[in-house]
Write a protein that holds these residues in place. Sequence first.
Motif, PDB file in Angstrom:
ATOM      1  N   TRP A   1       0.824  -1.205   0.000  1.00  0.00           N
ATOM      2  CA  TRP A   1       0.000   0.000   0.000  1.00  0.00           C
ATOM      3  C   TRP A   1       0.864   1.262   0.000  1.00  0.00           C
ATOM      4  CZ3 TRP A   1      -4.612   1.749  -1.002  1.00  0.00           C
ATOM      5  CH2 TRP A   1      -4.945   3.026  -0.578  1.00  0.00           C
ATOM      6  N   GLN A   2       1.970   1.255   0.698  1.00  0.00           N
ATOM      7  CA  GLN A   2       2.851   2.422   0.725  1.00  0.00           C
ATOM      8  C   GLN A   2       3.376   2.746  -0.669  1.00  0.00           C
ATOM      9  OE1 GLN A   2       5.885   1.636   3.643  1.00  0.00           O
ATOM     10  NE2 GLN A   2       4.430   1.512   5.336  1.00  0.00           N
ATOM     11  N   ASN A   3       3.763   1.708  -1.429  1.00  0.00           N
ATOM     12  CA  ASN A   3       4.240   1.936  -2.793  1.00  0.00           C
ATOM     13  C   ASN A   3       3.119   2.440  -3.692  1.00  0.00           C
ATOM     14  OD1 ASN A   3       6.786   1.014  -2.038  1.00  0.00           O
ATOM     15  ND2 ASN A   3       6.346  -1.099  -2.636  1.00  0.00           N
ATOM     16  N   PHE A   4       1.928   1.889  -3.522  1.00  0.00           N
ATOM     17  CA  PHE A   4       0.779   2.329  -4.317  1.00  0.00           C
ATOM     18  C   PHE A   4       0.449   3.784  -4.010  1.00  0.00           C
ATOM     19  CE2 PHE A   4      -3.840   2.968  -4.576  1.00  0.00           C
ATOM     20  CZ  PHE A   4      -4.070   2.642  -5.904  1.00  0.00           C
ATOM     21  N   GLU A   5       0.443   4.145  -2.743  1.00  0.00           N
ATOM     22  CA  GLU A   5       0.112   5.518  -2.356  1.00  0.00           C
ATOM     23  C   GLU A   5       1.167   6.502  -2.859  1.00  0.00           C
ATOM     24  OE1 GLU A   5      -1.167   7.949   1.665  1.00  0.00           O
ATOM     25  OE2 GLU A   5       0.177   6.240   1.786  1.00  0.00           O
ATOM     26  N   LYS A   6       2.431   6.109  -2.827  1.00  0.00           N
ATOM     27  CA  LYS A   6       3.498   6.977  -3.338  1.00  0.00           C
ATOM     28  C   LYS A   6       3.308   7.245  -4.823  1.00  0.00           C
ATOM     29  CE  LYS A   6       8.521   7.238  -3.819  1.00  0.00           C
ATOM     30  NZ  LYS A   6       9.813   6.532  -3.586  1.00  0.00           N
ATOM     31  N   LEU A   7       2.956   6.214  -5.581  1.00  0.00           N
ATOM     32  CA  LEU A   7       2.723   6.373  -7.019  1.00  0.00           C
ATOM     33  C   LEU A   7       1.582   7.352  -7.283  1.00  0.00           C
ATOM     34  CD1 LEU A   7       3.353   5.073  -9.935  1.00  0.00           C
ATOM     35  CD2 LEU A   7       1.275   3.763  -9.505  1.00  0.00           C
ATOM     36  N   VAL A   8       0.472   7.201  -6.556  1.00  0.00           N
ATOM     37  CA  VAL A   8      -0.689   8.067  -6.767  1.00  0.00           C
ATOM     38  C   VAL A   8      -0.398   9.494  -6.326  1.00  0.00           C
ATOM     39  CG1 VAL A   8      -3.107   8.414  -6.173  1.00  0.00           C
ATOM     40  CG2 VAL A   8      -2.250   6.107  -6.543  1.00  0.00           C
ATOM     41  N   THR A   9       0.365   9.658  -5.248  1.00  0.00           N
ATOM     42  CA  THR A   9       0.709  11.005  -4.769  1.00  0.00           C
ATOM     43  C   THR A   9       1.510  11.767  -5.815  1.00  0.00           C
ATOM     44  OG1 THR A   9       0.713  10.248  -2.479  1.00  0.00           O
ATOM     45  CG2 THR A   9       1.852  12.301  -2.944  1.00  0.00           C
TER      46      THR A   9
END
Length: 492
Positions: free
Chosen positions: A189-197
């Motif tokens: 989830w941290q990697n996914f959130e970083k991509l979207v940010t």
Amino acid sequence: MLGISLYFEGAFRFRAAGRILSILSGTFRWILRAPCYTTVRLWALRIGLYRLQSAKLGPRWAMICDHTATFGGLKLFVICGVDLDRLDHRLETKTGNFNLSHQDVQPLALVPMKNSSGEALLEHYLECSAKYGNPENMVTDGGSDIIKSARLLSEHQRSEGQLVTRHSYDLSHRIARIIQGQLEPSERWQNFEKLVTEARQYCKYKVKELSPPSLRHGPDRWMNLGGILKWYSRMVERIQGQKSETIKLRFGLTEGVWRAGRAAYRKCGKLFKSLKRLCGKEHASKEAYQEALAERCPKMPHGMKEYLNDRKDLNQTSIEEIMAGWEEHQEIYREVNGLLEFTNEIQKRIKENGLSKETVEGCRETHQEAGLTGSGEAIGQKVMETIEAMAKDLTEGERLLATSDVVESLNGKWKMLIEGSRTPALGSNALLMAALMGELRSDTVKQALEEVKVRDVETWTKETFGITFHQEKSAGTNSKFPENPQEIAHAF
């Protein structure tokens, strides 16, 4: 009524409402007399004080309370009442449901607070109970001070031999905390959130056509994960929608760049006309664009050329660079998206029908049909365990409120009204929160303006808030000028 409707329902500011009324008055002189914006504001405050002083509840009622945003070092503690018999009647007659709107809540207390504590909140609960009777249900957002005050209230009621008020932790906040506990430590989830940010920042500041107003503001991470998923799906659609490998270059010159290039424009003649024709075309590669730029605009100043080269982020390829590796995140996207569809469905069911044994049974069926996977399955199981625990002590046919979203909505609208003023502060503006509750009917407005005067608003404000900083400053500024020549000389 028109002035009040423009302010509360049309979301116009006081000054804007006054100007609109003035325009209408000039057009329809035989119909309207235009009040100034101060009059419209005083009308709204008098309506708020009337609602606060004339709240009526049945024997079965629920309490919803929450803190507002802080203004001038103070925040407002709001206590609202909801008539449960009215909600039950709507369900029985099929004229509505348990879902609350602004018209269903009544203001019971507006308390300014600098520091909140359980003991301080208990005093206001007891004042409301003495006036309206003990609430059957109490819904809060789970703040530590509010939870402590709910526990103190239960202990007081037991010691007095009274019926204990049931405390419900708002379902939206509780589900958000469950999701946070599961996803926050997850590396996926941290990697996914970083991509979207990164994608959100890229669109917000560089490609605004990909960033509509509904997506432009950063979403609240745990209360509105749908915003994060929507950004991801929008970027994926943009990448998958590319028809060919050609690159369409679109450059926008800001006003600052235009001013910096005005001198060059005078020297270079048709430079900007050539540049405009160049940027409207498609090129097979960035090298082809550079060749065309050198051919069409040979006298391009070095600074302008660097600026245009830096603006390559408006290309389709830059979106692909930002979203590199998006395929790896498809699985976590599907898991969380399916989870949100499930949680939204059960929240809707509980909001419309109240928390009861029958509602929990319907939520179980929804859980079985949801087909959750991965982390979504684990979170869904915890959510169902929480709902079952909340309804454990309910009897057959008993219904309770389990959401406080209506107060969050009121708080957001009230905050928008306060922030739109020239000097955002509490004081008499607190009454606008009460004015937002209840139905805006002409007979109610008429009765409020007949019974509540401007001096009543001033008295309430002084008793509740004391002398504000602005009033103290104004009193010091308007002090009497000395008449004695010696005093004048001393003053200077």
